[in-house]
Structures are given as C-alpha cells and as structure tokens.
Design a protein around this motif. Structure first.
Motif, mmCIF file in Angstrom:
data_model
loop_
_atom_site.group_PDB
_atom_site.id
_atom_site.type_symbol
_atom_site.label_atom_id
_atom_site.label_comp_id
_atom_site.label_asym_id
_atom_site.label_seq_id
_atom_site.Cartn_x
_atom_site.Cartn_y
_atom_site.Cartn_z
ATOM 1 N N LEU A 204 5.606 -10.404 -1.840
ATOM 2 C CA LEU A 204 5.187 -9.297 -0.977
ATOM 3 C C LEU A 204 6.371 -8.645 -0.281
ATOM 4 O O LEU A 204 6.188 -7.756 0.566
ATOM 5 C CB LEU A 204 4.178 -9.782 0.071
ATOM 6 C CG LEU A 204 2.909 -10.443 -0.455
ATOM 7 C CD1 LEU A 204 2.000 -10.848 0.698
ATOM 8 C CD2 LEU A 204 2.169 -9.520 -1.416
ATOM 9 N N HIS B 89 0.446 -7.259 4.357
ATOM 10 C CA HIS B 89 1.238 -6.175 3.786
ATOM 11 C C HIS B 89 2.718 -6.429 3.994
ATOM 12 O O HIS B 89 3.140 -6.897 5.059
ATOM 13 C CB HIS B 89 0.854 -4.840 4.441
ATOM 14 C CG HIS B 89 -0.618 -4.588 4.478
ATOM 15 N ND1 HIS B 89 -1.334 -4.237 3.356
ATOM 16 C CD2 HIS B 89 -1.508 -4.665 5.506
ATOM 17 C CE1 HIS B 89 -2.610 -4.087 3.693
ATOM 18 N NE2 HIS B 89 -2.738 -4.350 4.985
ATOM 19 N N SER C 131 0.873 -5.785 -1.224
ATOM 20 C CA SER C 131 -0.235 -6.115 -0.332
ATOM 21 C C SER C 131 -1.124 -7.164 -0.971
ATOM 22 O O SER C 131 -1.308 -7.189 -2.199
ATOM 23 C CB SER C 131 -1.085 -4.870 -0.028
ATOM 24 O OG SER C 131 -0.396 -3.935 0.774
#
Length: 350
Positions: A141, A242, A247
């Motif tokens: 991420l 996020h 995400s």
C-alpha cells in the motif's frame, strides 16, 4: 512437559464461546476445570470437565498450570493477581483490567514470579487483519496515510448483561470493542502522537456507552480512525486503509465467531475463511486497477498455541502485558478526551 492443564474461570459469553473451545482444540493444552457458579449451564457443553464453584479451588490444585480469566472486567485484576500468587501462568481476557495501575502492577507481579501473563487480543488472528498486516509489511500500500477501522453492529435493544450496564466498571463499547481496534492499530503502527475520542450513549435508556469515534494522529500525516456503534443497520465496513501505493477496502468479518457460536469445532472445514474478500486497488500503467484480495484464513487457535509455546519456552508470548498496557493507556486517555472534549497529547500524564 505433558499437556498444560488449564482452568477456565468464568463461563459467560467469552468463556463459553471463545476460550473453552479454543483451549480444548489447541494441541498441548487440556481443559481441566471450569470455574462457574452455574454447573448446569456448563454440563451440556463440557460434561467431562469438572466444574468448580470458586477460583480458590483451582488455585489450590497443584496440577493446574494455566488459569484463564474470562470473568467481568472489574474482576480481572484481583483474580489474575491471585492466580499469579498461586504460581500459575495466566491468560486474561481483553481489555486486561479496568484501571491502568492494576495492569501495571500485574505486569510487575508476573515478572517477579517468572510466570507467563498474556492477554487475549484474539482479533490479531482475524482473516482480514492477517491479510492487511501482510500487505502493510510488504509495502503493497506504499506509505499508509489513512487507516480506518470499524466494529459496527445493529442491536437496537439493550441486553441484560454486564457489558451494557452503566453502573458496571469497564462496561461499554469503548472497553469492549475499542480495545480490539486499539490493539490492532498499535500492533501495526505503535503509539500515536495524540488521541481524540467521542463517546456517547445513543440507544434509549440508562445504559453503558454504545458509540465511540476515535482519531489518532501519527507522524508523517498518518491518521487512524476507529469507530464503533450498536446502531448501524447497514454498513458492514471493517477496514478502509489508504496509502500512496494503494487502498484496501474490507466489508464483513471472517467466520470464526459465528462458527464458535454455532458450536462448530475450531479447525473444521472452512474454519476462519473470509466469505467476502477485500478489494485491493493499486496504481497501474493505465490508471488504477482493483480486484479481490483473499488473504489467509483466520485462526484464533494460533493465540493459544503461542501461549503454550511461551509456557514451554518454545516461543514468545503472543500478546504481552506491556502491549496490553499500551491499549489500557489509550483506553484511559480516550475516556479523558471524551470527558474533556479535547485532543490529548500522549506526552501528558494519564
């Protein structure tokens, strides 16, 4: 050593639904006794396990190695201290204790006695959290900038149980479910710079708080949002995380709690399998690309296997008192924040 003979103290929801079946299903542990004032309730589930009326009976039993405290939160400190003083290893159901000072005293007592003291923060072994943890460790991420975690339910009517009574110390949703969300956030990111919490009672009647919303501020712009409510008819959001590399959006939970409530044995077919995979969105050459992300199955037995290994010297304590004390610190600061309606800097004394 042979099987670790384990006594379970308390046979309410936590003891009956979680601890008893997980202890019995963990290799190297033996559910040797249950302390309950209601043996008729225990008998249909564990007819071969002796039921003791008082905790003192198992503390005086030299064959009992491990004592699991699954009683109301207000009893945790006293009972855990008695068990440590009796030379037993101890597991305490979350959120450890009501008062921070009691948790700190128990940590010192366990250290002095040389016994394992562990706290049952089982939600580290949810399927969704295992998947998310792996993605964050792998950097999938990127730099995480927002971490939103929910435990929302719809129970418009209060139930007659200690967790929902305003006059019981340690009751309410902030202690009950907030402790899970705090533990997961701390496990991933450590202590925040500050915390702001709003706590309320939204259902009718004079009951314990059934709503919380917490905002924790971290360096580098990271913000963590923790939310819990008993009046959410339709949402199902569990995680919305996020980063600058993607995400992770997750709805629903894995099956473990429902499987345990249904009386299914831990480790049965589809144990801990998440019926609704997360959605993972990441940058691609043509824009953003989204798709399902199915992580590993959840397995709360891994917690008790860790306790077993810690007792035998074959592994680390799966959830230490020090880790649980950090949760207690944030629970206390959250209550202070809600009462004063202000953000609390963690450099301020509790």
């Amino acid at each position: 050593m042979g099987s670790i003979r384990t006594a379970l103290v308390g046979f309410g929801y936590a003891g009956q639904t979680f601890h008893a079946p997980l202890i019995a299903a963990t290799a190297g542990l033996e559910l040797a006794a249950i302390v309950s004032g209601n043996p008729a309730k225990v008998a249909p589930y564990w007819p071969r396990v002796p039921v003791r009326a008082q905790i003192g009976e198992v503390l005086a039993d030299p064959t009992i190695d491990l004592v699991v405290i699954a009683t109301p939160n207000s009893l945790h400190a006293e009972q855990a201290s008695l068990a440590l003083a009796a030379g037993k290893h101890v597991v305490v159901d979350k959120p450890f204790t009501v008062a921070l000072a009691d948790a700190q005293a128990l940590e010192r007592q366990a250290g002095a006695s040389g016994r394992v003291l562990s706290i049952f923060h089982n939600r580290r072994w949810d399927a969704d959290f295992l998947a998310l943890s792996a993605l964050i460790r792998q950097g999938a991420l990127g730099r995480v900038t927002q971490f939103e975690s929910h435990f929302d339910r719809f129970r418009s009517e209060r139930r007659d149980r200690w967790r929902e009574r305003a006059d019981v110390a340690g009751a309410g949703l902030w202690y009950d479910l907030g402790s899970h969300l705090l533990d997961q956030a701390l496990f991933l990111f450590g202590l925040p710079l500050s915390i702001f919490v709003d706590i309320a009672t939204q259902r009718a009647g004079d009951g314990a708080a059934d709503y919380f919303h917490a905002l924790m501020r971290y360096p580098d712009g990271l913000r963590i949002i923790l939310h819990g409510s008993m009046l959410i008819p339709d949402s199902g959001l569990r995680f919305a995380v996020h980063g600058d590399g993607g995400s992770f959006i997750k709805h629903g939970l894995d099956r473990q709690e429902d499987q345990l409530k249904a009386g299914l044995p831990p480790g049965c077919d589809d144990w801990g399998v998440d019926p609704l995979p997360a959605c993972l969105t990441r940058p691609a050459p043509d824009g953003l690309r989204s798709g399902p992300h199915a992580g590993p199955a959840g397995d709360y037995r891994r917690y008790y296997a860790g306790v077993r290994d810690a007792i035998t010297g074959d592994g680390p304590n799966p959830v230490t008192a020090a880790e649980a004390i950090q949760v207690m610190q944030l629970l206390a600061l959250g209550i202070e924040s809600a009462g004063q309606r202000r953000e609390i800097d963690l450099s301020e004394p509790v």
